[in-house]
Design a protein around this motif. Structure first.
Motif, PDB file in Angstrom:
ATOM      1  N   GLN A  92       0.777  -1.460  -0.140  1.00 24.95           N
ATOM      2  CA  GLN A  92      -0.223  -0.231  -0.271  1.00 24.95           C
ATOM      3  C   GLN A  92       1.003   1.164  -0.445  1.00 24.95           C
ATOM      4  O   GLN A  92       0.450   2.189  -0.855  1.00 24.95           O
ATOM      5  CB  GLN A  92      -0.711  -0.129   1.574  1.00 24.95           C
ATOM      6  CG  GLN A  92      -1.585  -0.989   1.480  1.00 24.95           C
ATOM      7  CD  GLN A  92      -2.386  -1.116   2.114  1.00 24.95           C
ATOM      8  OE1 GLN A  92      -2.555  -0.602   3.365  1.00 24.95           O
ATOM      9  NE2 GLN A  92      -4.194  -1.406   2.382  1.00 24.95           N
ATOM     10  N   ARG A  94      -4.351  -7.464  -1.940  1.00 22.05           N
ATOM     11  CA  ARG A  94      -4.052  -8.568  -1.656  1.00 22.05           C
ATOM     12  C   ARG A  94      -4.113  -9.644  -2.804  1.00 22.05           C
ATOM     13  O   ARG A  94      -4.173 -10.909  -1.608  1.00 22.05           O
ATOM     14  CB  ARG A  94      -5.555  -8.524  -1.341  1.00 22.05           C
ATOM     15  CG  ARG A  94      -6.222  -7.908   0.213  1.00 22.05           C
ATOM     16  CD  ARG A  94      -7.021  -7.339   1.011  1.00 22.05           C
ATOM     17  NE  ARG A  94      -7.296  -5.936   1.671  1.00 22.05           N
ATOM     18  CZ  ARG A  94      -6.207  -6.689   2.952  1.00 22.05           C
ATOM     19  NH1 ARG A  94      -5.670  -7.400   3.054  1.00 22.05           N
ATOM     20  NH2 ARG A  94      -5.910  -5.379   3.868  1.00 22.05           N
ATOM     21  N   ALA A  95      -4.786  -9.350  -3.613  1.00 19.75           N
ATOM     22  CA  ALA A  95      -4.346 -11.031  -4.588  1.00 19.75           C
ATOM     23  C   ALA A  95      -2.660 -11.315  -4.852  1.00 19.75           C
ATOM     24  O   ALA A  95      -2.449 -13.022  -5.302  1.00 19.75           O
ATOM     25  CB  ALA A  95      -4.708 -10.461  -5.940  1.00 19.75           C
ATOM     26  N   TYR A  96      -2.295 -10.363  -4.824  1.00 21.50           N
ATOM     27  CA  TYR A  96      -0.633 -10.175  -4.853  1.00 21.50           C
ATOM     28  C   TYR A  96      -0.048 -11.285  -3.966  1.00 21.50           C
ATOM     29  O   TYR A  96       0.653 -12.273  -3.807  1.00 21.50           O
ATOM     30  CB  TYR A  96       0.129  -8.972  -5.189  1.00 21.50           C
ATOM     31  CG  TYR A  96       1.829  -9.646  -5.540  1.00 21.50           C
ATOM     32  CD1 TYR A  96       1.835 -10.381  -6.220  1.00 21.50           C
ATOM     33  CD2 TYR A  96       2.255  -8.175  -4.310  1.00 21.50           C
ATOM     34  CE1 TYR A  96       3.435 -10.600  -6.436  1.00 21.50           C
ATOM     35  CE2 TYR A  96       4.037  -8.925  -4.881  1.00 21.50           C
ATOM     36  CZ  TYR A  96       4.425 -10.146  -5.798  1.00 21.50           C
ATOM     37  OH  TYR A  96       5.292  -9.519  -5.713  1.00 21.50           O
ATOM     38  N   SER A 100      -4.667  -1.309  -7.157  1.00 21.89           N
ATOM     39  CA  SER A 100      -6.333  -1.421  -6.037  1.00 21.89           C
ATOM     40  C   SER A 100      -6.000  -2.123  -4.862  1.00 21.89           C
ATOM     41  O   SER A 100      -5.079  -3.015  -4.353  1.00 21.89           O
ATOM     42  CB  SER A 100      -7.030  -1.695  -6.621  1.00 21.89           C
ATOM     43  OG  SER A 100      -6.899  -3.156  -6.985  1.00 21.89           O
ATOM     44  N   GLU A 101      -6.724  -2.343  -3.965  1.00 17.99           N
ATOM     45  CA  GLU A 101      -6.953  -3.310  -2.774  1.00 17.99           C
ATOM     46  C   GLU A 101      -6.940  -4.407  -3.141  1.00 17.99           C
ATOM     47  O   GLU A 101      -6.841  -5.217  -2.673  1.00 17.99           O
ATOM     48  CB  GLU A 101      -8.064  -2.403  -2.050  1.00 17.99           C
ATOM     49  CG  GLU A 101      -7.617  -3.034  -0.199  1.00 17.99           C
ATOM     50  CD  GLU A 101      -7.043  -2.629   0.419  1.00 17.99           C
ATOM     51  OE1 GLU A 101      -6.707  -3.508   1.288  1.00 17.99           O
ATOM     52  OE2 GLU A 101      -6.365  -1.285  -0.108  1.00 17.99           O
ATOM     53  N   SER A 102      -7.788  -4.663  -4.853  1.00 22.07           N
ATOM     54  CA  SER A 102      -8.188  -6.304  -4.222  1.00 22.07           C
ATOM     55  C   SER A 102      -6.638  -6.572  -4.980  1.00 22.07           C
ATOM     56  O   SER A 102      -6.151  -8.554  -5.257  1.00 22.07           O
ATOM     57  CB  SER A 102      -9.525  -5.802  -5.303  1.00 22.07           C
ATOM     58  OG  SER A 102      -9.269  -5.292  -6.327  1.00 22.07           O
ATOM     59  N   GLU A 103      -6.210  -5.934  -6.372  1.00 28.34           N
ATOM     60  CA  GLU A 103      -4.940  -6.276  -6.382  1.00 28.34           C
ATOM     61  C   GLU A 103      -4.029  -6.878  -5.509  1.00 28.34           C
ATOM     62  O   GLU A 103      -2.876  -7.410  -5.386  1.00 28.34           O
ATOM     63  CB  GLU A 103      -4.124  -5.513  -7.384  1.00 28.34           C
ATOM     64  CG  GLU A 103      -5.160  -5.658  -8.869  1.00 28.34           C
ATOM     65  CD  GLU A 103      -4.001  -3.912  -9.651  1.00 28.34           C
ATOM     66  OE1 GLU A 103      -4.453  -4.022 -10.980  1.00 28.34           O
ATOM     67  OE2 GLU A 103      -4.290  -3.012  -9.345  1.00 28.34           O
TER      68      GLU A 103
END
Length: 197
Positions: A105, A146-148, A141-144
């Protein structure tokens, strides 16, 4: 260059990069009796460059002792350490997934420095160099993020990412040494090995 050296690093990338240089090597890793983690402690007010060079030098001294204690044949010993820095803030290896998310982040949409120090020792002779590069992350993005992190790749990596892995999809610009960002700057390493001959 030396036909054979000891590599005091657990990083498979450093081993691959030495092989790319054509340098035969054998791993010289810390035993359970050594507190290798304590060497990486950051001192208050220490700049990222001073930190990475000091830690690498300490790792080398420990590895030279290790070679001697194990009665291994004499050959150069190589140590390296990589740190990621945003300004004066050092981003080491993440402690857990939440820590990796926090780091990514902070790095998202920013340009940060990657410093890799290399030290090679043979007998009383020590040669050291430091490579500094810059990496720019696109905004993630937050989802990117978290996926990483869920991929597991950030664990064990300074700054919670691997430039040669899935993170490449989010890196918009690099300047400096690509192999330095990976963990072993090959130009500087080759120069150090030459200097010991």
């Amino acid at each position: 260059m030396y036909p054979f050296i000891y590599l005091a690093s657990q990083s498979p990338r450093r081993s691959q990069l030495l092989t790319q240089l054509g340098v035969q090597h054998e791993l010289l890793l810390a035993g359970p009796e050594e507190d290798a983690e304590s060497l990486e402690e950051h001192l208050s007010g220490e700049s990222p460059e001073t930190y990475v060079q000091r830690v690498t030098h300490l790792k080398l001294l420990a590895a030279l002792q290790r070679r001697k204690a194990r009665g291994l044949p004499e050959a150069p010993v190589l140590c390296a350490d990589t740190t990621v820095a945003l300004g004066q803030t050092i981003y080491a290896k993440p402690l857990d997934a939440d820590d990796a998310v926090r780091m990514l982040q902070a790095l998202s949409g920013q340009t940060h420095g990657v410093l890799t120090a290399v030290a090679i020792g043979l007998n009383e002779k020590v040669a050291q160099a430091c490579s500094e590069s810059n990496v720019t992350f696109a905004r993630m993005s937050e989802s990117e993020i978290r996926a990483y992190v869920a991929s597991g790749e950030p664990m064990g990596k300074a700054g919670a990412y691997a430039v040669q892995g899935l993170a490449a999809a989010h890196i918009s610009r690099i300047s400096g040494s690509y192999t330095g960002i990976m963990g072993l700057p090959l130009f500087e390493t080759a120069q150090l090995l030459k200097s010991l001959t």
